[in-house]
Each structure stands twice: as C-alpha cells, then as structure tokens.
Design a protein around this motif. Sequence first.
Motif, PDB file in Angstrom:
ATOM      1  N   LEU A  65       0.801  -1.664   0.256  1.00  0.00           N
ATOM      2  CA  LEU A  65       0.175   0.132   0.023  1.00  0.00           C
ATOM      3  C   LEU A  65       1.340   0.900  -0.126  1.00  0.00           C
ATOM      4  O   LEU A  65       1.143   2.367  -0.624  1.00  0.00           O
ATOM      5  CB  LEU A  65      -1.185  -0.083   1.204  1.00  0.00           C
ATOM      6  N   LEU A  68       2.189   1.712  -3.267  1.00  0.00           N
ATOM      7  CA  LEU A  68       0.776   2.261  -4.725  1.00  0.00           C
ATOM      8  C   LEU A  68       1.434   3.516  -4.265  1.00  0.00           C
ATOM      9  O   LEU A  68       1.064   3.927  -5.839  1.00  0.00           O
ATOM     10  CB  LEU A  68      -0.260   1.297  -4.055  1.00  0.00           C
ATOM     11  N   TYR A 156      -2.975  -7.758  -3.580  1.00  0.00           N
ATOM     12  CA  TYR A 156      -1.859  -6.771  -4.112  1.00  0.00           C
ATOM     13  C   TYR A 156      -2.775  -6.225  -4.333  1.00  0.00           C
ATOM     14  O   TYR A 156      -3.880  -4.734  -4.019  1.00  0.00           O
ATOM     15  CB  TYR A 156      -0.818  -6.778  -4.122  1.00  0.00           C
ATOM     16  N   MET A 159      -6.025  -4.811  -2.693  1.00  0.00           N
ATOM     17  CA  MET A 159      -5.181  -3.407  -2.318  1.00  0.00           C
ATOM     18  C   MET A 159      -5.331  -2.254  -2.768  1.00  0.00           C
ATOM     19  O   MET A 159      -5.833  -0.918  -2.203  1.00  0.00           O
ATOM     20  CB  MET A 159      -4.241  -3.068  -1.421  1.00  0.00           C
ATOM     21  N   ALA A 160      -4.973  -2.012  -4.359  1.00  0.00           N
ATOM     22  CA  ALA A 160      -5.434  -1.505  -5.218  1.00  0.00           C
ATOM     23  C   ALA A 160      -6.708  -0.278  -4.624  1.00  0.00           C
ATOM     24  O   ALA A 160      -7.151   0.850  -5.352  1.00  0.00           O
ATOM     25  CB  ALA A 160      -4.914  -1.402  -6.092  1.00  0.00           C
ATOM     26  N   ILE A 162      -8.828   0.507  -2.714  1.00  0.00           N
ATOM     27  CA  ILE A 162      -8.679   1.716  -1.772  1.00  0.00           C
ATOM     28  C   ILE A 162      -7.746   3.273  -2.637  1.00  0.00           C
ATOM     29  O   ILE A 162      -8.694   4.599  -2.511  1.00  0.00           O
ATOM     30  CB  ILE A 162      -7.952   1.519  -0.407  1.00  0.00           C
ATOM     31  N   VAL A 163      -7.406   3.133  -3.529  1.00  0.00           N
ATOM     32  CA  VAL A 163      -7.166   4.484  -4.095  1.00  0.00           C
ATOM     33  C   VAL A 163      -7.492   4.149  -6.026  1.00  0.00           C
ATOM     34  O   VAL A 163      -6.977   5.469  -6.576  1.00  0.00           O
ATOM     35  CB  VAL A 163      -5.623   3.732  -4.162  1.00  0.00           C
ATOM     36  N   THR A 173     -14.173  -2.022  -1.053  1.00  0.00           N
ATOM     37  CA  THR A 173     -14.261  -1.188   0.050  1.00  0.00           C
ATOM     38  C   THR A 173     -15.568   0.271  -0.208  1.00  0.00           C
ATOM     39  O   THR A 173     -15.763   0.095   0.912  1.00  0.00           O
ATOM     40  CB  THR A 173     -12.794  -0.607  -0.371  1.00  0.00           C
TER      41      THR A 173
END
Length: 215
Positions: A65, A68, A156, A159-160, A162-163, A173
Amino acid sequence: MIDLLGVSLWETLYMVVISTILSYAVGLPIGVILNITGKDGICQNRVVNSILGVIVNIFRSIPFLILLIWMIPVTQTIVGTMVGPTSVIVPLVASAAPFVGRMVESSLSEIDGGVIEAAQSMGSSSWQIIYKVLIPEAKPSLLIGAAISVTTILGYSAMAGIVGGGGLGAVATNYGLYRYDNEIMLITIIIIVVIVQIFQEIGMITAKKLDKRLK
C-alpha cells in the motif's frame, strides 16, 4: 450489482494475469542471477549477488500500500493515469517481481548439484546450463511458486481498490466497507477465494504432470 461484480472480476483478472506475466519477465532473470552468482552458483560473483540482493530486499520490505502511493508519479509517467486497473500494474510488478525473484532463486537452489556438475563435465557453457538444466529441472517447483505468486499478487490487487485501482477490492471497499454492506463484502471474499483456489489447483496439477517423481 451483478454487472458491477462482473466488470470488477474482469478488472481483477486483468490486473493479476498481466502483472504475473510481467513480474516473471522481470523476476525470473533476477532469480537466475541471484542463484548463479551465489555461494554455490556456476558464476559466483559476490558483488553482483550482494547488490542485487539488497535491492530485492528493499522492495520486498516496503508494504504494498505504501509502495502503491509512493509510485504514483512513476505510474502516471508510464501509463498516463493514476486510476484504473492499468495504473495498478506498475506498482504490482515493482512489488511482485522481487518476490518472484526470491521464489525462483529458491526453486533453482533445490536442484541436485550432481546434475549441474554432470553438465559442466560435458563442457556445457553457463548459458546452456541455465536454459537446458536449471530451468527445466526446476519447472515443477517454479510452477508451484507461480501459483503462490498469483495468490500474493491477487491480494495486492485487492488493496489497490482503496486508491481507485478498480477490481473486486474497489467493490469491497466502496460498497462493502463504506456502505456497511456485509453481503457485498462476503460475495467479493467468496469470489476471491474461488479465484485463488482455481489458480492454485492449475499450478499444482501442472506441476505434478511435469514432475515424474510425483506421479
């Protein structure tokens, strides 16, 4: 919501497959170099091994994160955008390639030294030993490592979301976390688990077919 999940599933598969291919394009040579320049390698070089090892360890030590976010300027320069599944591929490769390199190094180190010595005694060059002995002999282990790597990259990619990276992580999310919708969260988790199991089974079955010792 079904259409959204379908699009998100496609985005996740797109990110994972492309990132895995590129990670192996970068990580496989890294792993080979780490192995052959190591203490018992066929081209021992302490300087090269130490420098490359430090670089690999640095990138492996950075949480994805954070990497990233840190790579946003680089990502924008390469792909021209900071959002969407394509933009996530750059940091995914930067994070996964060192992991793949260590996996490859470990797989190659499992090869019986006698096989390598036999190839050397027959006059094989270092390059011939790499692509005719090391890689073929390590194929089953490399495939198992690939299945593990896909699982890691899939984690991974989640997690992306989130942005603004898209994929199932974004659905979990935006709709599961922020809207407190446990049903959507559960559905995305189930889909991700199924994808992981499919990739792992494909890797294990292929590895067993290639490795005669497991038949």
